[in-house]
Design an enzyme around this catalytic site. Structure first.
Site, short mmCIF file in Angstrom:
data_model
loop_
_atom_site.label_atom_id
_atom_site.label_comp_id
_atom_site.label_asym_id
_atom_site.label_seq_id
_atom_site.Cartn_x
_atom_site.Cartn_y
_atom_site.Cartn_z
N MET A 85 10.58 24.61 2.62
CA MET A 85 9.82 23.82 1.66
C MET A 85 10.74 23.07 0.69
O MET A 85 10.50 21.91 0.36
CB MET A 85 8.87 24.73 0.86
CG MET A 85 8.03 23.96 -0.15
SD MET A 85 6.91 25.02 -1.10
CE MET A 85 5.71 25.47 0.16
N ARG A 97 -11.22 -0.44 14.30
CA ARG A 97 -11.22 0.43 13.11
C ARG A 97 -12.17 -0.15 12.07
O ARG A 97 -13.22 0.39 11.80
CB ARG A 97 -9.80 0.53 12.53
CG ARG A 97 -8.77 1.19 13.42
CD ARG A 97 -7.45 1.41 12.68
NE ARG A 97 -6.95 0.20 12.03
CZ ARG A 97 -5.77 0.10 11.43
NH1 ARG A 97 -4.98 1.17 11.38
NH2 ARG A 97 -5.38 -1.03 10.87
N TYR A 120 14.57 30.56 8.24
CA TYR A 120 13.39 31.31 8.65
C TYR A 120 13.38 31.54 10.15
O TYR A 120 13.66 30.64 10.94
CB TYR A 120 12.12 30.56 8.24
CG TYR A 120 11.80 30.65 6.76
CD1 TYR A 120 11.51 31.87 6.16
CD2 TYR A 120 11.80 29.50 5.98
CE1 TYR A 120 11.21 31.95 4.81
CE2 TYR A 120 11.50 29.57 4.62
CZ TYR A 120 11.22 30.81 4.05
OH TYR A 120 10.93 30.87 2.71
N LYS A 131 0.84 -1.19 0.00
CA LYS A 131 0.00 0.00 0.00
C LYS A 131 0.88 1.25 0.00
O LYS A 131 2.09 1.18 0.19
CB LYS A 131 -0.93 -0.01 1.21
CG LYS A 131 -0.23 -0.08 2.56
CD LYS A 131 -1.23 -0.28 3.69
CE LYS A 131 -0.50 -0.40 5.03
NZ LYS A 131 -1.45 -0.58 6.15
#
Length: 339
Positions: A283, A115, A235, A20
């Site tokens: 990013m 679940r 940043y 998956k």
């Protein structure tokens, strides 16, 4: 990866592969055929769309869809020869009405995860119901809550509950063991279902990793610079140089799936030297302190996953798990397959 599958398959049961999330970020189009060539014949994915992609790579394999049967999806399953893992009466009845016993499916038993799947009492009540045969059930499966912690009492409870259900459905194959479950006594039935371990993740986190590493993540250094003491980095100036330092900037960031949460906590290797990640992961860029790495230069390679930085180590540094690191590997990476 193929060697990991063969090692797990040697533990005494037929061995499937969970592929998956695009084979845990590695690419099902390449991973699927490699596992098929190693001898794997049964595959599991989470979503119908993943099953369609897996079928394109694996024309002869048995492919099960773990997340069940979406309403109205029977014809799509049939068109791609996919097998739903049925987890409710509604799903069983819908598939039975469509397939009439002519198409296989699995039955998901919820032994504690809460679940998906039939609760144990409901599964016992359904034993012998005509809908089970009409749904073509050929496999019972359940999923461990805490298999990576062998001493957790929930493991024994789940094994016992699954055994009760299995006894009520004689003649059906059974599958309980995920990657960590392969190493639990009493959990290996007819079909093993490893996923993470195939890709090098440690299924026994309290002991040495028995699996071979699979994924290596490298990035080129785009620029090297020297800064003086007191200079801030990135940043918000979250790191300030305590002394004159050499910095290297790498061309990758959180847009590539390398988590921002690893800011100030993780490392990369440059020429084998651990180099701390400084300031905030951007990013598209990451800054390293390469003061102690003489090999650092423009165009040199930094290793972010590999060698001493295995996938679980990187996950811990980011405050998460290796699964999330693997499945988050982004589309901008160039993937090179070896072996």
């Amino acid at each position: 990866m193929a060697a990991n599958w063969r090692m797990l398959a040697a533990r005494g049961a037929d061995c499937a592969a969970v592929v998956k999330a695009d084979a845990y970020g590695c690419g099902v189009a390449r991973v699927g055929p490699a596992l098929w060539a190693a001898g794997c014949r049964t595959f599991f994915v989470a979503h119908l769309s993943e099953g369609i992609a897996a079928r394109a790579a694996l024309p002869e394999a048995a492919i099960y869809i773990l997340n069940g049967l979406p309403p109205g999806a029977c014809t799509t399953f049939a068109a791609h020869d996919l097998r739903p893992v049925l987890g409710s009466r509604e799903e069983i009845l819908e598939w039975a009405a469509f397939a009439g016993g002519a198409r296989p499916a699995a039955l998901h038993i919820d032994t504690g995860m809460n679940r998906l799947g039939l609760p144990v009492p409901e599964a016992l009540d359904l034993a012998g119901d005509p809908s089970i045969a009409a749904a073509g059930i050929d496999l019972l499966l359940s999923h461990f809550v805490s298999a990576e912690k062998p001493a957790d009492p929930v493991n024994a409870r789940q094994i016992a509950d699954f055994a009760r259900v299995r006894a009520a459905y004689p003649g059906l194959l059974a599958s309980l063991a995920n990657s960590s479950g392969v190493f639990l006594d009493g959990a290996r039935h007819d079909l093993l279902r490893p996923g993470y371990a195939l890709f090098g993740g440690n299924p026994t986190p309290d002991s040495a990793n028995p699996m071979r590493p699979v994924v290596r993540l490298e990035a080129l250094i785009a620029q090297v610079r020297t800064v003086e003491a007191g200079a801030s980095v990135g940043y918000n100036g979250c790191w300030t140089a305590p002394a004159p330092s050499r910095l290297a900037t790498l061309s990758l960031g959180y847009a590539d799936g390398f988590p921002r949460a690893i800011s100030g906590r993780g490392q990369a290797l440059v020429g084998g030297v651990p180099c701390p990640i400084l300031g905030l992961v951007s990013m598209d860029l990451i800054i390293l302190d390469v003061t102690a790495a003489p090999a650092a230069r423009r165009g040199a390679t930094a290793v972010l996953i590999g060698d001493s930085l295995d996938i679980d180590t990187v996950g811990r540094a980011a405050g998460t798990i290796g699964y999330e690191i693997l499945t988050g590997l982004g589309s901008r990476y160039v993937r090179t397959y070896v072996g």
